[in-house]
Write a protein that holds these residues in place. Structure first.
Motif, PDB file in Angstrom:
ATOM      1  N   VAL A 101      26.438  32.772  28.606  1.00 52.42           N
ATOM      2  CA  VAL A 101      26.982  32.740  29.960  1.00 52.42           C
ATOM      3  C   VAL A 101      25.973  32.060  30.877  1.00 52.42           C
ATOM      4  N   ALA A 102      26.471  31.121  31.660  1.00 54.11           N
ATOM      5  CA  ALA A 102      25.608  30.388  32.586  1.00 54.11           C
ATOM      6  C   ALA A 102      25.076  31.330  33.658  1.00 54.11           C
ATOM      7  N   ALA A 103      23.809  31.190  33.967  1.00 52.26           N
ATOM      8  CA  ALA A 103      23.210  31.994  35.028  1.00 52.26           C
ATOM      9  C   ALA A 103      23.805  31.564  36.366  1.00 52.26           C
ATOM     10  N   PRO A 104      24.091  32.532  37.235  1.00 50.86           N
ATOM     11  CA  PRO A 104      24.628  32.189  38.558  1.00 50.86           C
ATOM     12  C   PRO A 104      23.663  31.295  39.335  1.00 50.86           C
ATOM     13  N   LEU A 105      24.243  30.379  40.128  1.00 45.98           N
ATOM     14  CA  LEU A 105      23.447  29.471  40.946  1.00 45.98           C
ATOM     15  C   LEU A 105      23.113  30.072  42.314  1.00 45.98           C
ATOM     16  N   ALA A 106      23.758  31.193  42.638  1.00 45.80           N
ATOM     17  CA  ALA A 106      23.543  31.836  43.935  1.00 45.80           C
ATOM     18  C   ALA A 106      23.775  33.337  43.773  1.00 45.80           C
ATOM     19  N   SER A 107      24.232  33.996  44.817  1.00 46.94           N
ATOM     20  CA  SER A 107      24.378  35.455  44.830  1.00 46.94           C
ATOM     21  C   SER A 107      25.789  35.872  44.436  1.00 46.94           C
ATOM     22  N   TYR A 108      26.056  35.923  43.133  1.00 47.35           N
ATOM     23  CA  TYR A 108      27.353  36.336  42.597  1.00 47.35           C
ATOM     24  C   TYR A 108      27.181  36.657  41.115  1.00 47.35           C
ATOM     25  N   VAL A 109      28.234  37.161  40.492  1.00 49.63           N
ATOM     26  CA  VAL A 109      28.218  37.427  39.056  1.00 49.63           C
ATOM     27  C   VAL A 109      29.177  36.436  38.370  1.00 49.63           C
ATOM     28  N   PRO A 110      28.939  36.117  37.100  1.00 51.01           N
ATOM     29  CA  PRO A 110      29.808  35.165  36.405  1.00 51.01           C
ATOM     30  C   PRO A 110      31.255  35.643  36.251  1.00 51.01           C
ATOM     31  N   ALA A 111      31.445  36.951  36.103  1.00 58.79           N
ATOM     32  CA  ALA A 111      32.791  37.509  35.954  1.00 58.79           C
ATOM     33  C   ALA A 111      32.765  38.959  36.407  1.00 58.79           C
ATOM     34  N   LEU A 112      33.938  39.420  36.845  1.00 61.04           N
ATOM     35  CA  LEU A 112      34.059  40.781  37.356  1.00 61.04           C
ATOM     36  C   LEU A 112      35.405  41.347  36.923  1.00 61.04           C
ATOM     37  N   ARG A 113      35.368  42.584  36.419  1.00 59.75           N
ATOM     38  CA  ARG A 113      36.617  43.242  36.035  1.00 59.75           C
ATOM     39  C   ARG A 113      37.022  44.237  37.119  1.00 59.75           C
ATOM     40  N   THR A 114      38.310  44.241  37.439  1.00 65.04           N
ATOM     41  CA  THR A 114      38.888  45.260  38.306  1.00 65.04           C
ATOM     42  C   THR A 114      40.232  45.628  37.704  1.00 65.04           C
ATOM     43  N   GLY A 115      40.393  46.886  37.345  1.00 61.65           N
ATOM     44  CA  GLY A 115      41.607  47.309  36.663  1.00 61.65           C
ATOM     45  C   GLY A 115      41.787  46.513  35.380  1.00 61.65           C
ATOM     46  N   PRO A 116      43.005  46.020  35.130  1.00 58.62           N
ATOM     47  CA  PRO A 116      43.242  45.271  33.893  1.00 58.62           C
ATOM     48  C   PRO A 116      42.905  43.781  34.000  1.00 58.62           C
ATOM     49  N   ASN A 120      33.270  27.865  29.050  1.00 57.36           N
ATOM     50  CA  ASN A 120      32.290  28.675  29.781  1.00 57.36           C
ATOM     51  C   ASN A 120      32.965  29.870  30.453  1.00 57.36           C
ATOM     52  N   ALA A 121      34.185  29.687  30.948  1.00 55.60           N
ATOM     53  CA  ALA A 121      34.919  30.790  31.562  1.00 55.60           C
ATOM     54  C   ALA A 121      35.250  31.858  30.524  1.00 55.60           C
ATOM     55  N   LEU A 122      35.635  31.445  29.324  1.00 57.06           N
ATOM     56  CA  LEU A 122      35.904  32.429  28.263  1.00 57.06           C
ATOM     57  C   LEU A 122      34.637  33.201  27.905  1.00 57.06           C
ATOM     58  N   ALA A 123      33.495  32.531  27.897  1.00 55.45           N
ATOM     59  CA  ALA A 123      32.231  33.223  27.648  1.00 55.45           C
ATOM     60  C   ALA A 123      31.963  34.254  28.742  1.00 55.45           C
ATOM     61  N   ALA A 124      32.273  33.905  29.983  1.00 57.19           N
ATOM     62  CA  ALA A 124      32.076  34.853  31.091  1.00 57.19           C
ATOM     63  C   ALA A 124      33.004  36.053  30.939  1.00 57.19           C
ATOM     64  N   VAL A 125      34.258  35.820  30.535  1.00 59.50           N
ATOM     65  CA  VAL A 125      35.190  36.926  30.295  1.00 59.50           C
ATOM     66  C   VAL A 125      34.647  37.823  29.187  1.00 59.50           C
ATOM     67  N   LYS A 126      34.200  37.233  28.099  1.00 62.81           N
ATOM     68  CA  LYS A 126      33.673  38.023  26.982  1.00 62.81           C
ATOM     69  C   LYS A 126      32.478  38.874  27.420  1.00 62.81           C
ATOM     70  N   SER A 127      31.665  38.345  28.325  1.00 60.25           N
ATOM     71  CA  SER A 127      30.487  39.095  28.776  1.00 60.25           C
ATOM     72  C   SER A 127      30.871  40.394  29.479  1.00 60.25           C
ATOM     73  N   VAL A 128      32.094  40.450  29.989  1.00 62.76           N
ATOM     74  CA  VAL A 128      32.566  41.640  30.707  1.00 62.76           C
ATOM     75  C   VAL A 128      33.359  42.569  29.796  1.00 62.76           C
ATOM     76  N   VAL A 129      34.172  42.012  28.893  1.00 62.56           N
ATOM     77  CA  VAL A 129      35.067  42.854  28.072  1.00 62.56           C
ATOM     78  C   VAL A 129      34.618  43.002  26.631  1.00 62.56           C
ATOM     79  N   GLY A 130      33.653  42.206  26.190  1.00 60.64           N
ATOM     80  CA  GLY A 130      33.099  42.372  24.856  1.00 60.64           C
ATOM     81  C   GLY A 130      33.845  41.664  23.734  1.00 60.64           C
ATOM     82  N   ASP A 131      35.154  41.484  23.862  1.00 57.38           N
ATOM     83  CA  ASP A 131      35.949  40.915  22.776  1.00 57.38           C
ATOM     84  C   ASP A 131      37.115  40.140  23.380  1.00 57.38           C
ATOM     85  N   LEU A 132      37.170  38.846  23.134  1.00 55.96           N
ATOM     86  CA  LEU A 132      38.238  38.025  23.699  1.00 55.96           C
ATOM     87  C   LEU A 132      39.618  38.359  23.137  1.00 55.96           C
TER      88      LEU A 132
END
Length: 155
Positions: A19-34, A74-86
């Motif tokens: 997962v690419a490191a953020p360039l500023a003040s944010y996280v690569p991906a965030l889960r809320t509910g489903p 890269n977006a799929l990698a960010a999703v995986k970083s939050v949910v563990g399994d695509l």
């Protein structure tokens, strides 16, 4: 593994990057509910942008389409970083693609097809999504393309 998302990516000759490191003040991906929302993903490969500039000027539409594909990976990698399994992805809900465009370039949808097609190849019917393809004056680091996705995941 061939029936899994990562197995299908491997069949395409692709591997999820770190997962690419953020360039500023944010996280690569965030889960809320489903849902998982990714931040905008640039076409970074091993932390570097290989191509910069405007599509329709310094960057061809064909090059930009490949870069959009990299953004989606890269977006799929960010999703995986939050949910563990695509394989927990139920559906790609929305894709938003930003294309740094020369003033007369109007082919943004064709560029963002690179991301949409990769998601379809990796996720099958679950990769079919709503989408926006937007032309912009400039993107971070002078990237030609940036893509963000929203996915629904199962518990």
């Amino acid at each position: 593994m061939a029936g899994t998302v990562e197995g299908r990516l491997a069949g395409l000759g692709l591997k999820l990057p770190e997962v690419a490191a953020p360039l500023a003040s944010y996280v690569p991906a965030l889960r809320t509910g489903p849902y998982v929302y990714t931040s905008g993903q640039l076409p970074l490969v091993e932390g570097k942008l290989g191509v910069t500039g405007k599509v329709g000027a310094e960057v061809t539409p064909e090059e930009a389409k490949e870069l959009a594909r990299t953004c989606a990976l890269n977006a799929l990698a960010a999703v995986k970083s939050v949910v563990g399994d695509l394989d927990r992805v139920v559906r790609v809900v929305k894709v938003v693609g930003f294309v740094a465009s020369a003033s007369d370039f109007t082919g943004q949808p064709g560029v963002v097809n690179g991301a949409s097609e990769l998601l379809g190849e990796a996720l099958g019917d679950a990769g079919v999504h709503a989408r926006s393809a937007v032309g912009v004056a400039v993107l971070p680091l002078d990237a030609p393309v940036e893509v963000e996705i929203q996915v629904e995941v199962a518990d």
